[in-house]
Design an enzyme around this catalytic site. Structure first.
Site, PDB file in Angstrom:
ATOM      1  N   LYS A 104      -2.335  -4.903   9.581  1.00 25.52           N
ATOM      2  CA  LYS A 104      -1.626  -4.140   8.541  1.00 25.52           C
ATOM      3  C   LYS A 104      -1.737  -2.640   8.825  1.00 25.52           C
ATOM      4  CE  LYS A 104       0.225  -5.294   5.325  1.00 25.52           C
ATOM      5  NZ  LYS A 104       1.669  -5.652   5.156  1.00 25.52           N
ATOM      6  N   TYR A 151      -6.559  -9.308   9.990  1.00 22.98           N
ATOM      7  CA  TYR A 151      -5.522  -9.059   8.977  1.00 22.98           C
ATOM      8  C   TYR A 151      -5.392  -7.566   8.710  1.00 22.98           C
ATOM      9  CZ  TYR A 151      -3.505  -8.319   4.345  1.00 22.98           C
ATOM     10  OH  TYR A 151      -2.755  -7.833   3.297  1.00 22.98           O
ATOM     11  N   GLU A 177      -6.913  -2.679   2.082  1.00 22.20           N
ATOM     12  CA  GLU A 177      -7.880  -3.208   3.046  1.00 22.20           C
ATOM     13  C   GLU A 177      -7.852  -2.450   4.370  1.00 22.20           C
ATOM     14  OE1 GLU A 177      -8.100  -7.505   3.002  1.00 22.20           O
ATOM     15  OE2 GLU A 177      -7.444  -7.553   0.914  1.00 22.20           O
TER      16      GLU A 177
HETATM   17  P1  NAD Z   1       2.292 -14.090   0.806  1.00 21.10           P
HETATM   18  O1  NAD Z   1       1.476 -14.637   1.931  1.00 21.10           O
HETATM   19  O2  NAD Z   1       2.294 -14.769  -0.504  1.00 21.10           O
HETATM   20  O3  NAD Z   1       3.815 -13.967   1.275  1.00 21.10           O
HETATM   21  C1  NAD Z   1       4.201 -13.534   2.553  1.00 21.10           C
HETATM   22  C2  NAD Z   1       5.656 -13.941   2.748  1.00 21.10           C
HETATM   23  O4  NAD Z   1       6.088 -13.461   4.025  1.00 21.10           O
HETATM   24  C3  NAD Z   1       5.881 -15.462   2.751  1.00 21.10           C
HETATM   25  O5  NAD Z   1       6.984 -15.785   1.958  1.00 21.10           O
HETATM   26  C4  NAD Z   1       6.144 -15.775   4.211  1.00 21.10           C
HETATM   27  O6  NAD Z   1       7.000 -16.902   4.406  1.00 21.10           O
HETATM   28  C5  NAD Z   1       6.811 -14.485   4.668  1.00 21.10           C
HETATM   29  N1  NAD Z   1       6.694 -14.276   6.119  1.00 21.10           N
HETATM   30  C6  NAD Z   1       5.590 -14.403   6.892  1.00 21.10           C
HETATM   31  N2  NAD Z   1       5.890 -14.142   8.177  1.00 21.10           N
HETATM   32  C7  NAD Z   1       7.207 -13.825   8.209  1.00 21.10           C
HETATM   33  C8  NAD Z   1       8.107 -13.456   9.235  1.00 21.10           C
HETATM   34  N3  NAD Z   1       7.701 -13.354  10.514  1.00 21.10           N
HETATM   35  N4  NAD Z   1       9.400 -13.205   8.918  1.00 21.10           N
HETATM   36  C9  NAD Z   1       9.843 -13.327   7.633  1.00 21.10           C
HETATM   37  N5  NAD Z   1       9.035 -13.691   6.621  1.00 21.10           N
HETATM   38  C10 NAD Z   1       7.727 -13.927   6.900  1.00 21.10           C
HETATM   39  O7  NAD Z   1       1.829 -12.575   0.679  1.00 21.10           O
HETATM   40  P2  NAD Z   1       1.735 -11.604  -0.581  1.00 21.10           P
HETATM   41  O8  NAD Z   1       0.403 -11.733  -1.190  1.00 21.10           O
HETATM   42  O9  NAD Z   1       2.952 -11.738  -1.404  1.00 21.10           O
HETATM   43  O10 NAD Z   1       1.763 -10.183   0.175  1.00 21.10           O
HETATM   44  C11 NAD Z   1       2.995  -9.523   0.422  1.00 21.10           C
HETATM   45  C12 NAD Z   1       2.720  -8.193   1.085  1.00 21.10           C
HETATM   46  O11 NAD Z   1       1.883  -7.398   0.237  1.00 21.10           O
HETATM   47  C13 NAD Z   1       1.981  -8.325   2.412  1.00 21.10           C
HETATM   48  O12 NAD Z   1       2.520  -7.395   3.320  1.00 21.10           O
HETATM   49  C14 NAD Z   1       0.549  -7.983   2.064  1.00 21.10           C
HETATM   50  O13 NAD Z   1      -0.117  -7.415   3.180  1.00 21.10           O
HETATM   51  C15 NAD Z   1       0.731  -6.975   0.950  1.00 21.10           C
HETATM   52  N6  NAD Z   1      -0.361  -6.911  -0.031  1.00 21.10           N
HETATM   53  C16 NAD Z   1      -0.835  -8.048  -0.613  1.00 21.10           C
HETATM   54  C17 NAD Z   1      -1.869  -7.958  -1.552  1.00 21.10           C
HETATM   55  C18 NAD Z   1      -2.421  -9.187  -2.240  1.00 21.10           C
HETATM   56  O14 NAD Z   1      -3.490  -9.090  -2.860  1.00 21.10           O
HETATM   57  N7  NAD Z   1      -1.764 -10.322  -2.204  1.00 21.10           N
HETATM   58  C19 NAD Z   1      -2.386  -6.703  -1.889  1.00 21.10           C
HETATM   59  C20 NAD Z   1      -1.862  -5.560  -1.265  1.00 21.10           C
HETATM   60  C21 NAD Z   1      -0.844  -5.685  -0.342  1.00 21.10           C
HETATM   61  P1  TYD Z   2      -8.987 -13.171  -1.096  1.00 19.58           P
HETATM   62  O1  TYD Z   2      -8.237 -13.642  -2.283  1.00 19.58           O
HETATM   63  O2  TYD Z   2      -8.972 -13.982   0.154  1.00 19.58           O
HETATM   64  O3  TYD Z   2      -8.504 -11.686  -0.802  1.00 19.58           O
HETATM   65  P2  TYD Z   2      -9.122 -10.579   0.239  1.00 19.58           P
HETATM   66  O4  TYD Z   2     -10.040 -11.239   1.167  1.00 19.58           O
HETATM   67  O5  TYD Z   2      -7.875 -10.117   0.904  1.00 19.58           O
HETATM   68  O6  TYD Z   2      -9.781  -9.543  -0.624  1.00 19.58           O
HETATM   69  O7  TYD Z   2     -10.501 -12.979  -1.502  1.00 19.58           O
HETATM   70  C1  TYD Z   2     -10.882 -12.132  -2.577  1.00 19.58           C
HETATM   71  C2  TYD Z   2     -12.398 -12.070  -2.610  1.00 19.58           C
HETATM   72  O8  TYD Z   2     -12.880 -13.384  -2.941  1.00 19.58           O
HETATM   73  C3  TYD Z   2     -13.005 -11.733  -1.265  1.00 19.58           C
HETATM   74  O9  TYD Z   2     -14.178 -10.958  -1.486  1.00 19.58           O
HETATM   75  C4  TYD Z   2     -13.365 -13.080  -0.678  1.00 19.58           C
HETATM   76  C5  TYD Z   2     -13.734 -13.899  -1.913  1.00 19.58           C
HETATM   77  N1  TYD Z   2     -13.465 -15.344  -1.810  1.00 19.58           N
HETATM   78  C6  TYD Z   2     -14.463 -16.253  -2.178  1.00 19.58           C
HETATM   79  O10 TYD Z   2     -15.573 -15.867  -2.585  1.00 19.58           O
HETATM   80  N2  TYD Z   2     -14.189 -17.586  -2.082  1.00 19.58           N
HETATM   81  C7  TYD Z   2     -12.983 -18.055  -1.627  1.00 19.58           C
HETATM   82  O11 TYD Z   2     -12.792 -19.303  -1.538  1.00 19.58           O
HETATM   83  C8  TYD Z   2     -11.963 -17.112  -1.252  1.00 19.58           C
HETATM   84  C9  TYD Z   2     -10.620 -17.580  -0.747  1.00 19.58           C
HETATM   85  C10 TYD Z   2     -12.256 -15.758  -1.372  1.00 19.58           C
END
Ligand code: NAD
Ligand code: TYD
Length: 346
Positions: free
Chosen positions: A156, A152, A130
């Site tokens: 990042k 967000y 992103e």
């Molecule tokens: P998540 O929100 O499920 O988990 C985040 C974790 O970080 C939680 O356990 C939270 O308690 C902890 N946290 C938040 N603030 C903190 C702090 N100040 N100190 C210590 N711990 C803290 O997120 P996720 O989906 O598992 O994402 C993990 C990482 O991967 C993130 O950096 C995110 O940007 C990156 N990422 C996520 C996705 C996705 O689609 N979920 C994709 C690409 C990258």
């Molecule tokens: P999301 O899981 O929030 O991830 P990101 O915004 O980081 O890509 O959303 C994935 C896609 O789904 C995004 O295009 C937003 C859309 N979305 C909905 O259409 N409805 C919802 O309730 C949510 C949470 C996301």
């Protein structure tokens, strides 16, 4: 280098979705010691680590990555750090950006500074596709400019740049991964796929933002974890690695697939007010990590079916998450949308 070469690996944010799957993956790969540091925000959940608690070589520390004393204690004796800790939900960042700056920027700085002083040998900053902003055509390469468009992704991108600056300025061996939208077990039900599945299981519709034609590349969490582990072991310091599976799907198509898997009618999909500044499409070129020896293994249709089954059979895990702080948050911020969408109000 292999994962087994590390003495002790610090996984920050390891009680969240990807971090907990990654801690499990490290132990399966034979890592000696894994320390999880997590603040346990609304997104952190010790239940995600329940099967790891008590395993030899696993330790959990409750604390904030922005607290230098806690971080120094957690990093003591660690030769590698993988930073997952972050505020991660775009919708929340639009409403309450401060926590995103504090954790994703300042917290990353505290980790980098402590790692430098501690002489950490490998530091992986887990980032996201992103940061490139919306990509209407083609695929982002690692050298492309960063054009984040919401708090967000901007926070990042700032974390990525700081991490790379610590490599260039001080020689800290940092690698950055930029993963695509990830799905699978233990993802908080605020995110699109688990929100859709759990809403349907509760008899509520899927809220699709706007026209639902926004496109994401869906990466299974186990494939994402294998990619991060590979970069940790074999990535080149100072380098960025995109991680994408090539599973580009418009949101509406994903919603339809979930409805079909649960044998429900398409009327369970409802269009709701769009997210402000909603990025239409993300897509990365993953050839650099593929050259390092990674390829996605889980086809989207199989991964989605497995994920739907996981939420069907793990209601005890997600029901409390939808009835606690998360519900309060939705009521406060999305009152009208929740009613419109049959979203998360209780
Ligand atoms: P998540 O929100 O499920 O988990 C985040 C974790 O970080 C939680 O356990 C939270 O308690 C902890 N946290 C938040 N603030 C903190 C702090 N100040 N100190 C210590 N711990 C803290 O997120 P996720 O989906 O598992 O994402 C993990 C990482 O991967 C993130 O950096 C995110 O940007 C990156 N990422 C996520 C996705 C996705 O689609 N979920 C994709 C690409 C990258
Ligand atoms: P999301 O899981 O929030 O991830 P990101 O915004 O980081 O890509 O959303 C994935 C896609 O789904 C995004 O295009 C937003 C859309 N979305 C909905 O259409 N409805 C919802 O309730 C949510 C949470 C996301």
């Amino acid at each position: 280098m292999e994962i087994t070469c590390f003495r002790r690996i610090l996984v920050t944010g390891g009680a969240g979705f990807i971090g907990s799957n990654f801690a499990r993956c490290l132990l399966e790969l034979g890592a000696c010691e894994v320390v999880v540091l997590d603040k346990l925000t609304y997104a952190g959940n010790l239940a995600n680590l329940a099967d790891l608690a008590g395993q030899p070589g696993f330790r959990f520390i409750h604390g904030d990555i922005a607290d230098p004393a806690v971080v120094a204690e957690a990093m003591d004796g660690c030769d590698a750090v993988v930073n997952f800790a972050a505020e991660t939900h775009v919708d929340r960042s639009l409403l309450e950006p401060a926590a995103f700056i504090q954790t994703n920027v300042h917290g990353t700085y505290v980790l980098l500074e402590t790692a430098l002083r501690a002489g950490v040998e490998r530091f992986v900053q887990v980032s996201t596709d992103e940061v490139y902003g919306e990509v209407l055509t083609g695929r982002s390469r690692e050298s492309d400019p960063l054009r984040p468009r919401n708090p967000y992704s901007a926070s990042k991108a700032s974390g990525d740049l700081l991490a790379l600056a610590y490599y260039a300025s001080y020689g800290l061996p940092v690698m950055v991964t930029r993963g695509a939208n990830t799905y699978g077990p233990y993802q908080h039900p605020e995110k699109f796929i688990p929100l859709s599945v759990t809403n349907l299981l509760e008899g509520r519709p899927i809220p699709v933002y706007g026209d639902g034609r926004q496109e994401r590349d869906w990466l299974h969490v186990r494939d994402h974890c294998r990619a991060i582990a590979l970069v940790l072991a074999r990535g080149e310091p100072g380098q960025v690695y995109n991680v994408g599976a090539g599973n580009h799907r418009p949101n509406l198509e994903v919603a339809r697939a979930i409805v079909r898997l649960l044998e429900l009618p398409e009327e369970m999909i409802q269009h709701v007010t769009d997210r402000p500044g909603h990025d239409r499409r993300y897509a990365v070129d993953a050839s650099k990590i593929e050259a390092l020896g990674w390829a996605p293994e889980i086809p989207f249709e199989a991964g989605l079916a497995e994920t739907v089954r996981w939420y069907e059979t793990n209601r005890d895990w997600w029901i409390p998450l939808k009835s606690g702080q998360f519900a309060d948050y939705y009521r406060r911020n999305y009152g009208s949308r929740a009613v419109l969408s049959g979203g998360a109000e209780t």
